[in-house]
Design a protein around this motif. Sequence first.
Motif, PDB file in Angstrom:
ATOM      1  N   MET A 206       0.923  -1.062   0.008  1.00  7.57           N
ATOM      2  CA  MET A 206       0.155   0.176   0.148  1.00  7.57           C
ATOM      3  C   MET A 206       0.585   1.054   0.235  1.00  7.57           C
ATOM      4  SD  MET A 206      -2.802  -1.156  -0.542  1.00  7.57           S
ATOM      5  CE  MET A 206      -4.224   0.157   0.283  1.00  7.57           C
ATOM      6  N   SER A 207       2.037   1.519   0.735  1.00  9.87           N
ATOM      7  CA  SER A 207       2.719   2.475   0.982  1.00  9.87           C
ATOM      8  C   SER A 207       3.758   2.271  -0.755  1.00  9.87           C
ATOM      9  CB  SER A 207       3.172   2.285   2.472  1.00  9.87           C
ATOM     10  OG  SER A 207       4.554   1.629   2.351  1.00  9.87           O
ATOM     11  N   THR A 208       4.021   1.554  -1.205  1.00 13.53           N
ATOM     12  CA  THR A 208       4.626   1.682  -2.151  1.00 13.53           C
ATOM     13  C   THR A 208       4.163   2.110  -3.803  1.00 13.53           C
ATOM     14  OG1 THR A 208       5.015  -0.068  -2.007  1.00 13.53           O
ATOM     15  CG2 THR A 208       6.888   0.699  -0.873  1.00 13.53           C
ATOM     16  N   VAL A 210       1.076   1.241  -4.704  1.00 10.30           N
ATOM     17  CA  VAL A 210      -0.913   1.236  -4.825  1.00 10.30           C
ATOM     18  C   VAL A 210      -0.697   3.064  -4.558  1.00 10.30           C
ATOM     19  CG1 VAL A 210      -2.712   1.887  -3.437  1.00 10.30           C
ATOM     20  CG2 VAL A 210      -1.287  -0.438  -3.717  1.00 10.30           C
ATOM     21  N   LEU A 211       0.684   3.794  -3.400  1.00  8.65           N
ATOM     22  CA  LEU A 211       0.943   5.105  -3.341  1.00  8.65           C
ATOM     23  C   LEU A 211       1.472   5.576  -4.760  1.00  8.65           C
ATOM     24  CD1 LEU A 211       0.006   7.918  -1.661  1.00  8.65           C
ATOM     25  CD2 LEU A 211       2.715   7.057  -0.506  1.00  8.65           C
ATOM     26  N   ASP A 212       2.242   4.896  -4.984  1.00  9.96           N
ATOM     27  CA  ASP A 212       3.371   5.467  -5.778  1.00  9.96           C
ATOM     28  C   ASP A 212       1.963   5.812  -7.601  1.00  9.96           C
ATOM     29  OD1 ASP A 212       5.101   5.628  -4.676  1.00  9.96           O
ATOM     30  OD2 ASP A 212       6.695   3.629  -5.302  1.00  9.96           O
ATOM     31  N   ALA A 214      -1.558   6.009  -7.798  1.00  9.92           N
ATOM     32  CA  ALA A 214      -1.860   6.958  -7.658  1.00  9.92           C
ATOM     33  C   ALA A 214      -1.053   8.321  -7.896  1.00  9.92           C
ATOM     34  CB  ALA A 214      -2.388   6.835  -6.418  1.00  9.92           C
ATOM     35  N   LEU A 215       0.397   8.262  -7.722  1.00  9.90           N
ATOM     36  CA  LEU A 215       0.200   9.301  -7.493  1.00  9.90           C
ATOM     37  C   LEU A 215       0.899   9.740  -9.224  1.00  9.90           C
ATOM     38  CD1 LEU A 215       3.192  10.032  -4.383  1.00  9.90           C
ATOM     39  CD2 LEU A 215       0.609  10.755  -4.681  1.00  9.90           C
TER      40      LEU A 215
END
Length: 314
Positions: A206-208, A210-212, A214-215
Amino acid sequence: MGGVLYNSSGLPTFTLTGLPELKNSQHWMFLLLGTLYIVSIVGNGLILFIVKEEQSLHQPMYYFLSLLSLNDLGVSFSTLPTVLATFCFYLRKISFDSCVAQMFFIHFFSLMESGVLLVMSFDRYVAISNPLRYTSMLRISRVVCMGLWVITRSFCMVFPLPFLLKRLPFCKANVLSHAYCLYPDLIHLPCGDITIDNIFGLFSVMSTFVLDSALIIFSYVLILRSVLAIASWEERLKTLNTCVSHLCAVLIFYVPMVGVSMTALYGRHAPRFVHTVLSLIYLFVPPMLNPVIYSIKTKEIRRRLGRMLMGTKF
């Protein structure tokens, strides 16, 4: 020990499988994967050489491209030893420490690729929305800091994995689904409670990834807004064309990853070779295609390659 192999240190030994369904065609698989390795290693090596030698490519975009090429080389060399051993020499046993070390580097470089693609999307946004301030906003010091952030984040996310695995008891037949060691594969083998491992794995994803992703999507929304503000249709297409290589790199990285994830979640009854083939695509296709795409789409790299192939001095 219930048929489980242990070495002299008391740690389990794992069995690599490759593609048992193609047992009679293993040499063809080796030729195919060997070709992909050669294209990946030579292609990414050439990208690094050309960026280093070509003065006009000493810009933030190509520094990030060099980091992507270094990362793709890391992915290729991480899987190479066991793939060669499995498909060429039929050596399928691997020690716990060797397996965990390979797992560490494969996941480290996978996370790093996601981070590199993210900073490359930021680079494209700055180049399109603020072309006059591009070089001042992305000075070499900032490029280095962004690269170090990508490396540090990847290391911190992967570093706990070997320790989480080492604390667990292994009492099953430790047969892996691939010709290399992956955390999702290894985590199903222990007999102990893997709740902490699953929570940390979900947090890492989620912190890599998925976040990446989305950004990256958000960056392209901002890029599209900047492009639509350009009056000339021809200039719009010309500007968007500068993002094609990066968009292709994003797609060939994230689409196979989504395929692997969806198959793992919802395709549990699918034949095992489906999981294996999707994993092979995820690990082998991006390192092979990235240098090809950037060589085709980047005029300076294409020109330099042409001069090298023609045997002229450079």
